[in-house]
Every structure is written in structure tokens, then in C-alpha cells.
Motif scaffolding. Sequence first.
Motif, PDB file in Angstrom:
ATOM      1  N   PHE A  90      -1.371  16.077 -16.816  1.00  0.00           N
ATOM      2  CA  PHE A  90      -1.554  16.561 -18.188  1.00  0.00           C
ATOM      3  C   PHE A  90      -2.557  17.706 -18.233  1.00  0.00           C
ATOM      4  N   ILE A  91      -3.650  17.564 -17.502  1.00  0.00           N
ATOM      5  CA  ILE A  91      -4.669  18.624 -17.460  1.00  0.00           C
ATOM      6  C   ILE A  91      -4.085  19.903 -16.870  1.00  0.00           C
ATOM      7  N   PHE A  92      -3.360  19.776 -15.763  1.00  0.00           N
ATOM      8  CA  PHE A  92      -2.740  20.946 -15.149  1.00  0.00           C
ATOM      9  C   PHE A  92      -1.713  21.573 -16.096  1.00  0.00           C
ATOM     10  N   ALA A  93      -0.925  20.737 -16.765  1.00  0.00           N
ATOM     11  CA  ALA A  93       0.116  21.241 -17.661  1.00  0.00           C
ATOM     12  C   ALA A  93      -0.485  22.061 -18.798  1.00  0.00           C
ATOM     13  N   LYS A  94      -1.599  21.584 -19.344  1.00  0.00           N
ATOM     14  CA  LYS A  94      -2.261  22.311 -20.426  1.00  0.00           C
ATOM     15  C   LYS A  94      -2.892  23.604 -19.922  1.00  0.00           C
ATOM     16  N   LYS A  95      -3.544  23.544 -18.780  1.00  0.00           N
ATOM     17  CA  LYS A  95      -4.245  24.720 -18.262  1.00  0.00           C
ATOM     18  C   LYS A  95      -3.272  25.817 -17.837  1.00  0.00           C
ATOM     19  N   TYR A  96      -2.151  25.426 -17.215  1.00  0.00           N
ATOM     20  CA  TYR A  96      -1.239  26.417 -16.661  1.00  0.00           C
ATOM     21  C   TYR A  96       0.063  26.547 -17.454  1.00  0.00           C
ATOM     22  N   SER A  97       0.076  25.967 -18.663  1.00  0.00           N
ATOM     23  CA  SER A  97       1.193  26.121 -19.599  1.00  0.00           C
ATOM     24  C   SER A  97       2.541  25.771 -18.964  1.00  0.00           C
ATOM     25  N   TRP A  98       2.603  24.607 -18.345  1.00  0.00           N
ATOM     26  CA  TRP A  98       3.864  24.170 -17.752  1.00  0.00           C
ATOM     27  C   TRP A  98       4.876  23.832 -18.850  1.00  0.00           C
ATOM     28  N   VAL A 152      -4.363   7.491 -13.855  1.00  0.00           N
ATOM     29  CA  VAL A 152      -5.122   8.663 -13.417  1.00  0.00           C
ATOM     30  C   VAL A 152      -4.202   9.840 -13.085  1.00  0.00           C
ATOM     31  N   TYR A 153      -3.131   9.582 -12.352  1.00  0.00           N
ATOM     32  CA  TYR A 153      -2.241  10.675 -11.948  1.00  0.00           C
ATOM     33  C   TYR A 153      -1.593  11.371 -13.148  1.00  0.00           C
ATOM     34  N   PRO A 154      -1.090  10.631 -14.141  1.00  0.00           N
ATOM     35  CA  PRO A 154      -0.553  11.318 -15.327  1.00  0.00           C
ATOM     36  C   PRO A 154      -1.609  12.153 -16.057  1.00  0.00           C
ATOM     37  N   ILE A 155      -2.853  11.678 -16.078  1.00  0.00           N
ATOM     38  CA  ILE A 155      -3.924  12.456 -16.713  1.00  0.00           C
ATOM     39  C   ILE A 155      -4.130  13.775 -15.970  1.00  0.00           C
ATOM     40  N   ILE A 156      -4.115  13.719 -14.639  1.00  0.00           N
ATOM     41  CA  ILE A 156      -4.276  14.936 -13.828  1.00  0.00           C
ATOM     42  C   ILE A 156      -3.140  15.914 -14.117  1.00  0.00           C
ATOM     43  N   VAL A 166       0.832  -1.205   0.000  1.00  0.00           N
ATOM     44  CA  VAL A 166       0.000   0.000   0.000  1.00  0.00           C
ATOM     45  C   VAL A 166       0.868   1.256   0.000  1.00  0.00           C
ATOM     46  N   MET A 167       2.093   1.140   0.517  1.00  0.00           N
ATOM     47  CA  MET A 167       2.974   2.300   0.592  1.00  0.00           C
ATOM     48  C   MET A 167       3.303   2.850  -0.794  1.00  0.00           C
ATOM     49  N   ILE A 168       3.207   1.990  -1.814  1.00  0.00           N
ATOM     50  CA  ILE A 168       3.445   2.447  -3.180  1.00  0.00           C
ATOM     51  C   ILE A 168       2.462   3.559  -3.526  1.00  0.00           C
ATOM     52  N   PHE A 169       1.222   3.400  -3.065  1.00  0.00           N
ATOM     53  CA  PHE A 169       0.202   4.406  -3.350  1.00  0.00           C
ATOM     54  C   PHE A 169       0.491   5.703  -2.621  1.00  0.00           C
ATOM     55  N   TYR A 170       0.851   5.616  -1.347  1.00  0.00           N
ATOM     56  CA  TYR A 170       1.125   6.829  -0.572  1.00  0.00           C
ATOM     57  C   TYR A 170       2.350   7.563  -1.113  1.00  0.00           C
ATOM     58  N   ILE A 171       3.408   6.824  -1.423  1.00  0.00           N
ATOM     59  CA  ILE A 171       4.610   7.457  -1.971  1.00  0.00           C
ATOM     60  C   ILE A 171       4.314   8.036  -3.356  1.00  0.00           C
ATOM     61  N   GLY A 172       3.543   7.299  -4.157  1.00  0.00           N
ATOM     62  CA  GLY A 172       3.163   7.789  -5.475  1.00  0.00           C
ATOM     63  C   GLY A 172       2.328   9.053  -5.397  1.00  0.00           C
ATOM     64  N   THR A 173       1.424   9.099  -4.411  1.00  0.00           N
ATOM     65  CA  THR A 173       0.619  10.304  -4.221  1.00  0.00           C
ATOM     66  C   THR A 173       1.493  11.471  -3.772  1.00  0.00           C
ATOM     67  N   GLY A 174       2.449  11.190  -2.886  1.00  0.00           N
ATOM     68  CA  GLY A 174       3.387  12.226  -2.466  1.00  0.00           C
ATOM     69  C   GLY A 174       4.188  12.757  -3.646  1.00  0.00           C
ATOM     70  N   LEU A 175       4.576  11.861  -4.548  1.00  0.00           N
ATOM     71  CA  LEU A 175       5.323  12.258  -5.737  1.00  0.00           C
ATOM     72  C   LEU A 175       4.461  13.141  -6.646  1.00  0.00           C
ATOM     73  N   LEU A 176       3.205  12.758  -6.820  1.00  0.00           N
ATOM     74  CA  LEU A 176       2.276  13.563  -7.623  1.00  0.00           C
ATOM     75  C   LEU A 176       2.158  14.977  -7.052  1.00  0.00           C
ATOM     76  N   LEU A 177       1.928  15.076  -5.753  1.00  0.00           N
ATOM     77  CA  LEU A 177       1.769  16.373  -5.108  1.00  0.00           C
ATOM     78  C   LEU A 177       3.056  17.189  -5.184  1.00  0.00           C
ATOM     79  N   GLY A 178       4.198  16.509  -5.077  1.00  0.00           N
ATOM     80  CA  GLY A 178       5.479  17.198  -5.185  1.00  0.00           C
ATOM     81  C   GLY A 178       5.716  17.736  -6.591  1.00  0.00           C
ATOM     82  N   ILE A 179       5.351  16.951  -7.611  1.00  0.00           N
ATOM     83  CA  ILE A 179       5.496  17.398  -9.001  1.00  0.00           C
ATOM     84  C   ILE A 179       4.612  18.607  -9.254  1.00  0.00           C
TER      85      ILE A 179
END
Length: 304
Positions: free
Chosen positions: A279-287, A273-277, A199-212
Motif C-alpha cells: 500500500f505504501i509503495f502503491a501510494k508513493k509510486y502511483s501504481w 505487514v506485507y499488504p501495508i508495505i 515455514v515454507m508459507i513464509f518464504y513463498i509469501g515473501t517471494g510473492l511480495l517481491l514478485g508483485i
Amino acid sequence: MFINQAYKGNNKWWRVLITTLLTAGVFLANFIMYFMMSKEDLDKVYQKMNEIPNNLALLLNLLPFFFLLALLFFLVRILHSRSVLSLTTSRGEVDYKRILFSFGLIVLLTIATFAVSYGMDSSNILWNFNPLKFGVLFLISILLFPFQIGFEEYLFRGYLMQQIGIIAKNRWFPLLLTSVMFGLFHSANPEVAKMGFGVMIFYIGTGLLLGIMTLMDESLELALGFHLGNNLMAALLITSDFSAIHTDAVFKYSGAENTIDILNEMIVSIAIVYPIILFIFAKKYSWNNWIAKLTGKIQPQIHQ
């Protein structure tokens, strides 16, 4: 830039140590106690927790975060001579539209995926709605979850990412380290004990998403909105006997605990799901300049 905001304050090592121990100490103590206790003792603790009414348990769980967030802000202001704004964003002011957009996006995605799952197979999903209990749950959630997610974001993606960043002089190390720390500090959650450290894979992955999100947007706003929306949906939409916190949510999963299926769902979230999120942010905020923003060096600065 976001990590460079730490240079606006006093970063003497003893100040950093005091702030870290006083704020992250609650996670560290929980982490140590978890590994020192036997499985039998842990089961007894979880059993006692389950005997507490759901809403009271949630209240007791969330209330300390109000004081912890206030303590973090106080220490940053007094010990480090920094503003909370510098802990939040590299821009001149907080962009609340970013918080609302991120919040709305995760809420809509969660409801949509739940609706699809429910439509495909609702045999193990029970209607659990109790107007009075849900009303109390909603009130507690709306009032206190902002402090819980606020503390975690300001501590991990704010304070620690900035302080580790100016020590390491790069962006990739604080991104990875705070993601791992975020995961490890959730290791005492009941679902980890029941389903194992996969389960820690999910928590660490979520932390990575939020950090990115934080490094690409140079601020905490998107991470704050995402984290709040995610935790509110986890509390209000559906609960189960192996959830981190039992709540009087609208629905309840009544099926047997299937570790493989749950882990597969988590992997799908991280891989699809996380890469899609992002991608949406990148398009909206021109990352742009992804490599530089996620791995680049930090240049020391002197702020007057």
C-alpha cells in the motif's frame, strides 16, 4: 514493460537452459541433497555447521554469491546479448532512490516491530552485543549481503521471471512459479528442518511480495532494497539457535522453539505487514492497473 525486456536478447532454448542450470544449479543441488539425506544425517550436518564460528560461517555462506552473481551477469551479457540494465528495470536507468526508500522502509518497520515486541515481553531476549564480533559481522554483512540478495533477485525476479514470462506469454504464471521456486529453494534452511514445511508459507509469501513489487513497478529496485534490508536486519538485530544463520547479533532470542508462535508471526507478516508495505509503495509510486500488471498477457516484441 519489465518482462518484455527479455525480448531484447537471444532466447534460444539451449541458451536459457545453460544459464538456468549454471546459476540456479546451486539451489537445485542443495534441494536434491536435502531430500536425499536422512534426518540423522541432516542433524549431523547442522551440528557441524554450528561448530564453525559465527562470522566465519556467515562469510563462507555468503562468499559464493559474489561469483554466482558475476556468472549470471556474464551469461546474460555473453549468451543472451543483453545488458544488466534490461535485467534490472524497464526504465532508461536504475533508480537508486527506489532501492534506498525500500531499504529504509523495511529497516524502520523491523526495528519498530522489534521494539514493540521487546517492550511487551523481553524475558526471552538477551543482550548479545560483543563490539569486536559485531564489528566483523557488520563488515561482512555490508560487503557480502548485497551480492547474496542481488543474486537471488536477479535470478528469480529478474532472469527467471522474464524468461518464464515470454514463454508463458502472461504475467501471473511467472509470478506464481518464481514465488514457489523461491520458497522451495530455501527448504534446506535449518529452521525448515526444525519447524516443518509450514515455514515454507513464509518464504513463498515473501517471494510473492517481491514478485508483485517487481511487476507493479516494472523493475527490481524495490525488491532489491527490501530484500537487502530484511536480510541485514535478520543478521544484525537478533539471532537464535534455530535461525537460518547464527550470527553475533545485538540481541539473541533464548526462549524455547515454539513452532506455533513463530508460524503465527509469519502469517501476521504475510497477511498484515506485507499488504501495508504494498500500500505504501502503491501510494508513493502511483501504481494502477493491478489486474493487468499482475495477470495480463505478454505481447511478443522484436527489438533492433
